[in-house]
Design a protein around this motif. Structure first.
Motif: not given
Length: 432
Positions: A310, A313-314, A380, A383-384, A387-388, A402, A406, A409
């Motif tokens: 996560l 990806s973020c 999306d 959401k990501v 959560s991060r 999730l 990530a 997306t």
């Protein structure tokens, strides 16, 4: 130690009984009152410390002087010479899981020699001047000699003297050589992402990503005469090198044990390098880096490390959002109002728009309102990001779905920004 013992003995002798004659003189001095002593005696422990330090320094100076005299008489050179060298720009990775390239050689013949199992079946020089070769057994060779970010680096020769620091030009060359190693490894990981995507596109098959190249596991090739090469393996210090050694030993035997279930077509190989060249020549900054991080993210998903996935990806998502934001500013630097072109975003306004006031969250809102990001990606992304943030601040468990969202997306937004499609296989397994 002998000198220290003598110094200690001198201190201990001071506590011995004072002779009668000296005791009488001391008594007369007491009767006549205190006399001024310009050099009062130091305490015993200070005397001992100074004596020992002085003796050690004298011993070192004497030894050093003798070594210098000895070197002059015998012609011995006390300087150490570090020869200059040119770093290696030919590197490779061995595909995991094991594959055949082009076709399965055991379907053509049962009497196979080692050279036929590891022969070069694909070679090409890309427009970016990166030369590539692919062997039948899944060895991918890259020659970065003519590619600036990964080219060879020459470290100069230098002579060291006792106590002398490494020259700055040598430190700079070594730092540059290390940076070029990172760029080569990054490029090979980007190709791994392209290869996995090409397998999905050309062969309609999903292959779990089983490796990520690291600087400690990269295979350094050394070219010999007549186009031959060899690479040193350290099977006791690197699990990847141990794997390559095992596979190559099986190929040497030419037995059924070296058979493999996965065959990559030449179309897949061609497609992988076509996508790889698009990444290398892309005008989007850090395109290779982002694709390599996406590969690492998918590999981390297979290891069930969803929180790390996560975070990575973020990082890619926020980089892509920044790229869209930057393009939006560049597209609006001037406008036409009342039939005349005017400067719409000047230097001061541009500096403000790229400053701290416009955070990733604010940029995302504006880009969504202006239609630069679709509603699906906007939802999306939120959401990501939520959560991060929950993971970073509260260590809340990251949901598997999730984590998969990530990566998906990030791939969709990556395609929107770079016009390059990556379809990485997202899979994992678990043993009960």
């Amino acid at each position: 130690m002998i000198f220290c013992a003598r110094a200690t003995r001198a201190v201990e002798d001071r506590s011995a009984p004072i002779p009668e004659r000296k005791r009488a003189s001391l008594g007369k001095a007491r009767d006549s009152g205190p006399a001024h002593n310009p050099n009062p005696p130091l305490p015993h422990f200070i005397t001992l410390t100074l004596t020992r330090s002085f003796l050690e320094h004298s011993l070192f100076q004497g030894l050093h002087h003798k070594l210098l005299l000895f070197s002059r008489e015998t012609g011995l050179n006390m300087h150490k010479i570090f020869p200059g060298r040119v770093t290696n720009a030919s590197v490779a990775y061995y595909h995991l899981p094991p594959v055949w390239i082009g076709n399965d050689p055991f379907q053509e013949s049962t009497n196979l020699l080692r050279h036929s199992l590891s022969e070069v079946v694909f070679r090409k020089t890309l427009p970016s001047r990166i030369s590539v070769r692919v062997c039948r057994d899944g060895l991918f060779i890259f020659n970065f000699s003519d590619w600036g970010p990964g080219a060879s680096v020459t470290t100069p020769e230098w002579k060291s003297s006792p106590g002398e620091k490494v020259p700055k030009k040598v430190q700079d060359a070594e730092r540059k050589a290390e940076e070029h190693v990172y760029r080569r490894v990054e490029a090979m990981n980007a190709h791994l992402a392209c290869l996995n995507s090409a397998i999905s596109t050309c062969q309609l098959a999903g292959v779990r990503i089983g490796q990520v190249v690291s600087p400690s596991d990269v295979l350094n090739l050394h070219w010999r005469s007549r186009g031959r090469w060899e690479f040193g393996l350290n099977p006791y210090g690197s699990p990847m090198h141990a794997y390559v050694t095992f596979q190559r030993n099986l190929l040497a035997e030419g037995s059924r044990q070296s058979r493999r279930s996965l065959v990559l077509s030449m179309e897949t190989i061609e497609k992988s390098f076509e996508t790889f060249e698009a990444l290398v020549s892309s005008n989007v900054s850090d395109c290779l880096t982002m694709s390599a991080i996406l590969l690492q993210s998918v590999k981390t998903y297979g290891a069930h490390d969803f929180s790390t996935l996560l975070t990575m990806s973020c990082t890619v998502l926020e980089k892509l959002v920044s790229a869209i934001w930057k393009k939006m500013i560049e597209d609006n630097t001037s406008r036409v109002e009342e039939g005349a072109a005017i400067s719409f975003i000047g230097s001061d306004r541009k500096k403000k728009l790229q400053g701290r006031d416009y955070t990733a969250s604010v940029r995302l809102e504006i880009l969504s309102l202006l239609g630069h990001i679709s509603t699906k990606i906007y939802d999306d992304l939120n959401k990501v990001r939520t959560s991060r943030n929950d993971w970073l601040h509260n260590f809340e468990q990251v949901d598997e779905n999730l984590a998969s969202l990530a990566i998906q997306t990030a791939q969709r937004l990556f395609e929107q920004v770079t016009k390059i499609k990556l379809s990485l296989t997202i899979s994992r397994s678990i043993s009960y």
